[in-house]
Design a protein around this motif. Structure first.
Motif, short mmCIF file in Angstrom:
data_model
loop_
_atom_site.label_atom_id
_atom_site.label_comp_id
_atom_site.label_asym_id
_atom_site.label_seq_id
_atom_site.Cartn_x
_atom_site.Cartn_y
_atom_site.Cartn_z
N ASP A 43 5.20 18.35 -8.85
CA ASP A 43 3.92 17.85 -9.35
C ASP A 43 3.87 16.35 -9.05
N THR A 44 2.88 15.93 -8.27
CA THR A 44 2.86 14.51 -7.88
C THR A 44 2.17 13.61 -8.91
N THR A 45 1.65 14.20 -9.99
CA THR A 45 0.99 13.37 -11.01
C THR A 45 1.98 12.31 -11.51
N GLY A 46 1.53 11.06 -11.54
CA GLY A 46 2.39 10.01 -12.08
C GLY A 46 3.30 9.37 -11.05
N ALA A 47 3.21 9.78 -9.78
CA ALA A 47 4.05 9.16 -8.75
C ALA A 47 3.73 7.66 -8.65
N GLY A 48 2.43 7.36 -8.62
CA GLY A 48 2.02 5.97 -8.52
C GLY A 48 2.47 5.16 -9.73
N ASP A 49 2.35 5.75 -10.91
CA ASP A 49 2.77 5.03 -12.13
C ASP A 49 4.27 4.75 -12.11
N THR A 50 5.04 5.73 -11.67
CA THR A 50 6.50 5.51 -11.62
C THR A 50 6.83 4.45 -10.57
N PHE A 51 6.14 4.51 -9.43
CA PHE A 51 6.37 3.52 -8.38
C PHE A 51 6.15 2.10 -8.94
N ASN A 52 5.01 1.92 -9.62
CA ASN A 52 4.68 0.59 -10.15
C ASN A 52 5.69 0.11 -11.19
N GLY A 66 5.90 6.69 1.89
CA GLY A 66 6.53 5.50 1.32
C GLY A 66 5.53 4.39 1.04
N VAL A 67 5.88 3.17 1.41
CA VAL A 67 5.02 2.02 1.08
C VAL A 67 5.00 1.03 2.24
N ARG A 68 3.82 0.50 2.51
CA ARG A 68 3.63 -0.40 3.65
C ARG A 68 3.35 -1.82 3.16
N ALA A 115 11.81 1.45 -6.00
CA ALA A 115 10.55 2.06 -6.44
C ALA A 115 10.31 3.39 -5.74
N ASN A 116 10.57 3.45 -4.44
CA ASN A 116 10.42 4.71 -3.70
C ASN A 116 11.36 5.78 -4.27
N ARG A 117 12.59 5.36 -4.55
CA ARG A 117 13.56 6.34 -5.06
C ARG A 117 13.08 6.89 -6.40
N PRO A 127 10.33 3.70 3.93
CA PRO A 127 10.15 5.14 3.72
C PRO A 127 10.58 5.61 2.34
N SER A 128 9.86 6.63 1.83
CA SER A 128 10.30 7.24 0.57
C SER A 128 11.43 8.23 0.89
N PHE A 129 11.81 9.01 -0.10
CA PHE A 129 12.94 9.90 0.06
C PHE A 129 12.43 11.34 0.06
N PRO A 130 12.95 12.20 0.94
CA PRO A 130 12.48 13.58 0.96
C PRO A 130 12.93 14.32 -0.30
N VAL A 131 12.00 15.01 -0.96
CA VAL A 131 12.32 15.74 -2.19
C VAL A 131 11.53 17.04 -2.22
N LYS A 132 11.91 17.93 -3.16
CA LYS A 132 11.16 19.16 -3.35
C LYS A 132 10.08 18.86 -4.39
N ILE A 165 0.86 -1.19 0.00
CA ILE A 165 0.00 0.00 0.00
C ILE A 165 0.89 1.24 0.00
N THR A 166 0.76 2.04 -1.08
CA THR A 166 1.60 3.24 -1.15
C THR A 166 0.95 4.36 -0.33
N GLU A 167 1.80 5.11 0.35
CA GLU A 167 1.30 6.15 1.26
C GLU A 167 1.95 7.50 0.94
N GLY A 168 2.00 7.85 -0.34
CA GLY A 168 2.53 9.15 -0.75
C GLY A 168 3.94 9.37 -0.22
N ALA A 169 4.18 10.57 0.32
CA ALA A 169 5.53 10.94 0.79
C ALA A 169 6.06 9.98 1.86
P1 ATP Z 1 -0.61 9.52 -8.05
O1 ATP Z 1 -2.07 9.22 -8.19
O2 ATP Z 1 -0.31 10.93 -7.57
O3 ATP Z 1 0.21 9.14 -9.21
P2 ATP Z 1 -0.80 7.51 -6.03
O4 ATP Z 1 -1.88 8.11 -5.19
O5 ATP Z 1 -1.14 6.35 -6.89
O6 ATP Z 1 -0.05 8.61 -6.86
P3 ATP Z 1 1.05 7.69 -3.82
O7 ATP Z 1 0.87 6.76 -2.68
O8 ATP Z 1 0.64 9.11 -3.63
O9 ATP Z 1 0.39 7.01 -5.09
O10 ATP Z 1 2.59 7.70 -4.25
C1 ATP Z 1 3.24 6.56 -4.79
C2 ATP Z 1 4.69 6.57 -4.35
O11 ATP Z 1 5.32 7.76 -4.85
C3 ATP Z 1 4.93 6.60 -2.85
O12 ATP Z 1 4.90 5.30 -2.31
C4 ATP Z 1 6.31 7.23 -2.78
O13 ATP Z 1 7.30 6.30 -3.09
C5 ATP Z 1 6.27 8.24 -3.93
N1 ATP Z 1 5.85 9.60 -3.51
C6 ATP Z 1 4.64 10.18 -3.71
N2 ATP Z 1 4.61 11.44 -3.22
C7 ATP Z 1 5.84 11.66 -2.72
C8 ATP Z 1 6.47 12.78 -2.07
N3 ATP Z 1 5.81 13.92 -1.85
N4 ATP Z 1 7.77 12.65 -1.67
C9 ATP Z 1 8.45 11.51 -1.89
N5 ATP Z 1 7.92 10.42 -2.49
C10 ATP Z 1 6.64 10.49 -2.91
#
Ligand code: ATP
Length: 295
Positions: free
Chosen positions: A238-247, A217-219, A267-269, A230-235, A211-215
């Motif tokens: 735009d969070t669009t595509g975070a989930g796609d990149t993770f997968n 990380g993943v549980r 994946a977190n990185r 834990p994920s990595f702290p970044v500036k 289960i991804t938990e945004g900033a």
């Molecule tokens: P989205 O719909 O925005 O593409 P999502 O809701 O499917 O994403 P999230 O759980 O928000 O998925 O994020 C997926 C992964 O992206 C997280 O597990 C983490 O590795 C990374 N991530 C997302 N937001 C951040 C953030 N602000 N800082 C660092 N890592 C992040």
């Protein structure tokens, strides 16, 4: 590491984005400020991300015979995604998302178009022809029956399938049981297990449910205990595509034989790096960038 061969089944679209000071009322016309076209769709995003991370990616999807279809195919080619199994549907529009960014929020109309033609039959035929791959990835922007067919077929032929259950919709027990990996975000996870508490679900589906938990990380649960990687702290830009990149990154790492913990860190990185750039595909990193970020 070997170059993994991955089939991505899913949607592709063109996102048409306008920015405007305010959104029009019904029957009104307003002047916008800018217009941009960016390729999107969860399937296409994940295919492009995995190719940038060094996987041999074969896209299984459909586009229309309009100019967007050509643009989508060009974008696949420019990113090294194999398109031998992308079908161009005659007299169909490509998938499109019509996005208005106004007043600090967005309004989106999605037209699925050719993505509805990613049928169980087409997927069965393509996977059978493709043969020998290390992993199949799929999401939920294609018909439900298509996901079921992919899960069944992969289970039957012994190829692991990673289902990213996004956008959220309920899935059958058969899909949960036969998928090798499930990667919902917290909101999607809440819809998957008929009210089963998430910590119980993590334990029940240990080493399968992530289960991804945004900033944060993943549980996941490894059979002996629950862990948050834990994920990595970044500036954030735009969070669009975070989930796609993770997968894509998780799938690539698993398919090349890395263990779970290492794959989740990779994946977190990659996903954390993706949120530092604009647009879904704009921020997706290359393998070299991720390796450097992990060093
Ligand atoms: P989205 O719909 O925005 O593409 P999502 O809701 O499917 O994403 P999230 O759980 O928000 O998925 O994020 C997926 C992964 O992206 C997280 O597990 C983490 O590795 C990374 N991530 C997302 N937001 C951040 C953030 N602000 N800082 C660092 N890592 C992040």
């Amino acid at each position: 590491m070997k170059k993994p061969k991955i089939a991505v089944i899913g949607s592709s679209s063109m996102d048409l984005v306008v920015t405007s000071k305010r959104r029009p009322l019904a029957g009104e016309t307003v002047l916008g400020e800018s217009f941009e076209m960016v390729p999107g769709g969860k399937g296409a995003n994940q295919a492009v991300a995995a190719a940038r991370l060094g996987a041999e990616v074969h896209m299984i999807g459909c586009v229309g015979d309009d100019t967007y279809g050509k643009d989508i195919l060009d974008n696949f080619k420019n990113n090294g995604v194999h398109i031998g199994y992308v079908k161009q549907i005659t007299n169909q529009s490509s998938g499109t998302a019509h996005i208005i960014l106004a007043e600090g929020d967005n309004s989106i109309v999605v037209v699925k178009g050719a993505n509805d033609f990613v049928t169980p039959e087409y997927v069965n035929q393509s996977l059978t022809l493709l043969k020998k791959f290390d992993l199949v990835m799929i999401q939920q922007e294609v018909p439900e029956e298509t996901v079921l067919e992919a899960v069944r077929l992969c289970h039957e032929i012994g190829v692991p399938l990673l289902l990213n259950p996004a956008p959220a919709r309920a899935i059958s027990n058969e899909v949960v049981d036969k998928a090798a990996y499930l990667t919902p975000n917290e909101h999607e996870a809440g819809m998957l297990f008929n009210g089963l508490e998430l910590s119980k679900a993590l334990e029940k589906y240990h080493n399968k449910l992530f289960i991804t938990e945004g900033a944060a990380g993943v549980r996941y649960h490894d059979g002996s205990g629950e862990h948050l990687v834990p994920s990595f702290p970044v500036k954030v830009v735009d969070t669009t595509g975070a989930g796609d990149t993770f997968n894509a990154a998780f799938g690539t790492a698993i398919a090349e034989g890395r263990d779970l913990k290492e794959s989740l860190r990779f994946a977190n990185r990659a996903a954390s790096m993706s949120v530092t750039g604009f647009g879904a595909q704009g921020g997706m990193p290359t393998r070299e960038e991720v390796e450097k970020g992990l060093a």
